[in-house]
Scaffold this active site. Structure first.
Site, PDB file in Angstrom:
ATOM      1  N   TYR A   1      -7.333  -1.215   3.179  1.00 45.98           N
ATOM      2  CA  TYR A   1      -7.762  -0.344   2.078  1.00 45.98           C
ATOM      3  C   TYR A   1      -8.279  -1.214   0.950  1.00 45.98           C
ATOM      4  CZ  TYR A   1      -7.491   3.089  -1.725  1.00 45.98           C
ATOM      5  OH  TYR A   1      -7.781   3.910  -2.800  1.00 45.98           O
TER       6      TYR A   1
ATOM      7  N   ASP B   1      -9.664  -9.566  -0.538  1.00 45.65           N
ATOM      8  CA  ASP B   1      -9.168  -8.542  -1.447  1.00 45.65           C
ATOM      9  C   ASP B   1      -7.686  -8.822  -1.687  1.00 45.65           C
ATOM     10  OD1 ASP B   1      -8.357  -6.386  -2.861  1.00 45.65           O
ATOM     11  OD2 ASP B   1      -9.055  -4.874  -1.435  1.00 45.65           O
TER      12      ASP B   1
ATOM     13  N   LYS C   1      -3.522  -4.820  -9.764  1.00 50.05           N
ATOM     14  CA  LYS C   1      -2.060  -4.648  -9.721  1.00 50.05           C
ATOM     15  C   LYS C   1      -1.301  -5.644 -10.627  1.00 50.05           C
ATOM     16  CE  LYS C   1      -2.076  -1.730  -5.718  1.00 50.05           C
ATOM     17  NZ  LYS C   1      -3.097  -1.719  -4.694  1.00 50.05           N
TER      18      LYS C   1
HETATM   19  C1  LIG Z   1      -4.445  -0.962  -4.549  1.00 51.49           C
HETATM   20  C2  LIG Z   1      -5.523  -1.648  -3.844  1.00 51.49           C
HETATM   21  C3  LIG Z   1      -6.879  -1.466  -4.187  1.00 51.49           C
HETATM   22  C4  LIG Z   1      -7.324  -0.433  -5.181  1.00 51.49           C
HETATM   23  O1  LIG Z   1      -6.857  -0.680  -6.463  1.00 51.49           O
HETATM   24  P1  LIG Z   1      -6.829   0.529  -7.524  1.00 51.49           P
HETATM   25  O2  LIG Z   1      -6.372  -0.119  -8.779  1.00 51.49           O
HETATM   26  O3  LIG Z   1      -5.871   1.534  -6.955  1.00 51.49           O
HETATM   27  O4  LIG Z   1      -8.204   1.068  -7.619  1.00 51.49           O
HETATM   28  C5  LIG Z   1      -7.816  -2.252  -3.559  1.00 51.49           C
HETATM   29  N1  LIG Z   1      -7.483  -3.151  -2.626  1.00 51.49           N
HETATM   30  C6  LIG Z   1      -6.190  -3.346  -2.260  1.00 51.49           C
HETATM   31  C7  LIG Z   1      -5.875  -4.379  -1.235  1.00 51.49           C
HETATM   32  C8  LIG Z   1      -5.185  -2.585  -2.836  1.00 51.49           C
HETATM   33  O5  LIG Z   1      -3.923  -2.763  -2.432  1.00 51.49           O
END
Ligand SMILES: *Cc1c(COP(=O)(O)O)cnc(C)c1O
Length: 426
Positions: free
Chosen positions: A142, A237, A265
């Site tokens: 994701y 990511d 995060k």
């Molecule tokens: C949480 C997450 C996102 C998205 O971040 P948001 O702040 O919710 O838009 C993207 N990539 C990874 C790996 C994530 O865990």
């Protein structure tokens, strides 16, 4: 009547599904979502006044636990100087310098307000740099909810069993190719066929959005070599793994270095901050110096950056990650031992402060394997733990998180509650 039920009923009238982000709705595990009122350290209290030990930690950001006094002080102090300028500030410069120092592959960085914005912008700049369109991602990973990334995505999309979202034009989705995670053969074959047309490959270097999946070293290394050979931009990511699995992220753990990194995060300490950065030659393609447009009214927001800076300062304390890793290990090893006492098909593993629990004999290493785990057993486990005062992610497809504020006693109590469940399940 239970306050959570009352609030959820009211919410469903004015908010679609009653929630502002799908996984919060408990659709996968059933029951009513909990409305939280307060958090402190490892603890949460809901609107009924019930206490929980938190293993979600806002899906990762609260690595210091809730309401850490130093973080609150920093936000308070920044707030009194105004909440936003829409102009440069010394604080955001300091944040950029900290990120460049702590993540060596980041030569230049730009701040945004969410992980979604970070990945969306990283992909745009990668496409602008390579002058190619095609993007590769991996099944079950994701990367936020931008159109191009909602193809075979993880997290809430797995919960709902939808391979991708409605509302994404086929003309957009066709530029995104997906591969199975940890599958070297498929990776090699794709690069052989299309390598020179690929703009970028985006990957969670440890996956936390289809439960926790650990990469095979040979797979990550092969990915790096193929991207280099074919001129595709490799994007790690690390929105979840950054400052969560180690100080320098998953790339520092595995020694595989991406061209671009996305963060979110933890770097906001609970306020909305994201970032993307990496090779200077790629980042120099961004406006105002290059042709790739990217912007944000609240990007580098003073209060949000203050929370992030305070958090990043505290995680640099000596032994912070050793301690966090040890606490998380104590949890997963305790749970495994408890399950095996009763011969339950269960496994668990962790990387830094992230963990995965699986109702399957061994830890899965791909999307197909995770789909074979026993979801019904997970759902029963989730509700048993929730009733006992332990808040785990409401889905078998999410990783869990331990904070530095969790005590060994918190973890012992958690394992004891799980043991009672395993005994009944047997
Ligand atoms: C949480 C997450 C996102 C998205 O971040 P948001 O702040 O919710 O838009 C993207 N990539 C990874 C790996 C994530 O865990």
């Amino acid at each position: 009547m239970n306050q959570n039920k009352i609030l959820f009923e009211r919410s469903q009238k004015v908010i679609p599904g009653g929630v502002n982000s799908p996984v919060r709705a408990f659709k996968s595990v059933g029951g009513t979502p909990i409305f939280f009122k307060k958090g402190l350290g490892s603890r949460l209290w809901d609107e009924e006044g019930r206490e929980y030990i938190d293993y979600i930690n806002s899906w990762g950001p609260m690595i210091l636990g809730h309401a850490h006094p130093e973080v609150l002080k920093a936000v308070q102090s920044a707030s009194f100087d105004s909440l936003s300028f829409g102009a440069p500030t010394a604080r955001e410069l300091e944040m950029a310098e900290v990120l460049v120092k702590l993540v060596p592959s980041i030569e230049q960085v730009r701040l945004v307000s969410s992980g979604t914005e970070a990945t969306m912008s990283a992909i745009r700049v990668a496409r602008g740099f390579t002058k190619r369109d095609t993007l590769v991602k991996f099944e079950g990973c994701y990367h936020g909810h931008a159109d191009a990334l909602l193809v075979k995505a993880g997290s809430g999309l797995l919960t709902f069993g939808e391979p991708s979202s409605a509302g994404v034009p086929a003309d957009v989705a066709k530029h995104t190719l997906t591969l199975p995670y940890n599958d070297e053969e498929a990776l090699n074959a794709l690069f052989k066929e299309k390598g020179d047309t690929l703009a970028a490959v985006i990957i969670e270097p440890v996956v936390g959005n289809m439960n926790l999946i650990i990469p095979h070293m040979s797979f990550l290394k092969m990915l790096r070599e193929l991207c280099t050979k074919h001129g595709a931009v490799l994007i790690f990511d690390e929105v979840m793994t950054g400052f969560r699995v180690a100080l320098g992220g998953a790339q520092s753990l595995y020694g595989v270095i991406p061209d671009l990194t996305t963060l979110g995060k933890v770097i906001g300490g609970g306020l909305p901050v994201g970032a993307f950065g990496g090779r200077r030659d790629i980042m120099q393609c961004l406006a105002p110096i290059g042709p790739v447009y990217q912007a944000g009214t609240l990007s580098g927001n003073p209060a949000a950056v203050a929370a992030g800076l305070a958090t990043l300062k505290l995680v640099q304390a000596p032994h912070f990650y050793e301690e966090l890793t040890a606490k998380t290990k104590l949890l997963v090893e305790g749970l495994m031992k408890a399950a095996h006492t009763f011969n339950i098909k269960f496994s668990a593993q962790s990387v830094g402060g992230m963990f995965g629990l699986y109702f399957s004999e061994k830890a899965p290493s791909s999307f197909d394997e995770i789909m074979k785990s026993n979801r019904e057993a997970f759902n029963q486990f989730f509700h048993h733990m929730l009733t006992s005062g332990f808040y785990f992610g409401p889905s078998a497809f999410e990783a869990g998180f331990v904070s530095h504020a969790h005590s060994d006693e918190d973890i012992r109590r958690t394992v004891a509650a799980a043991q009672a469940f395993f005994q009944v399940l047997k």
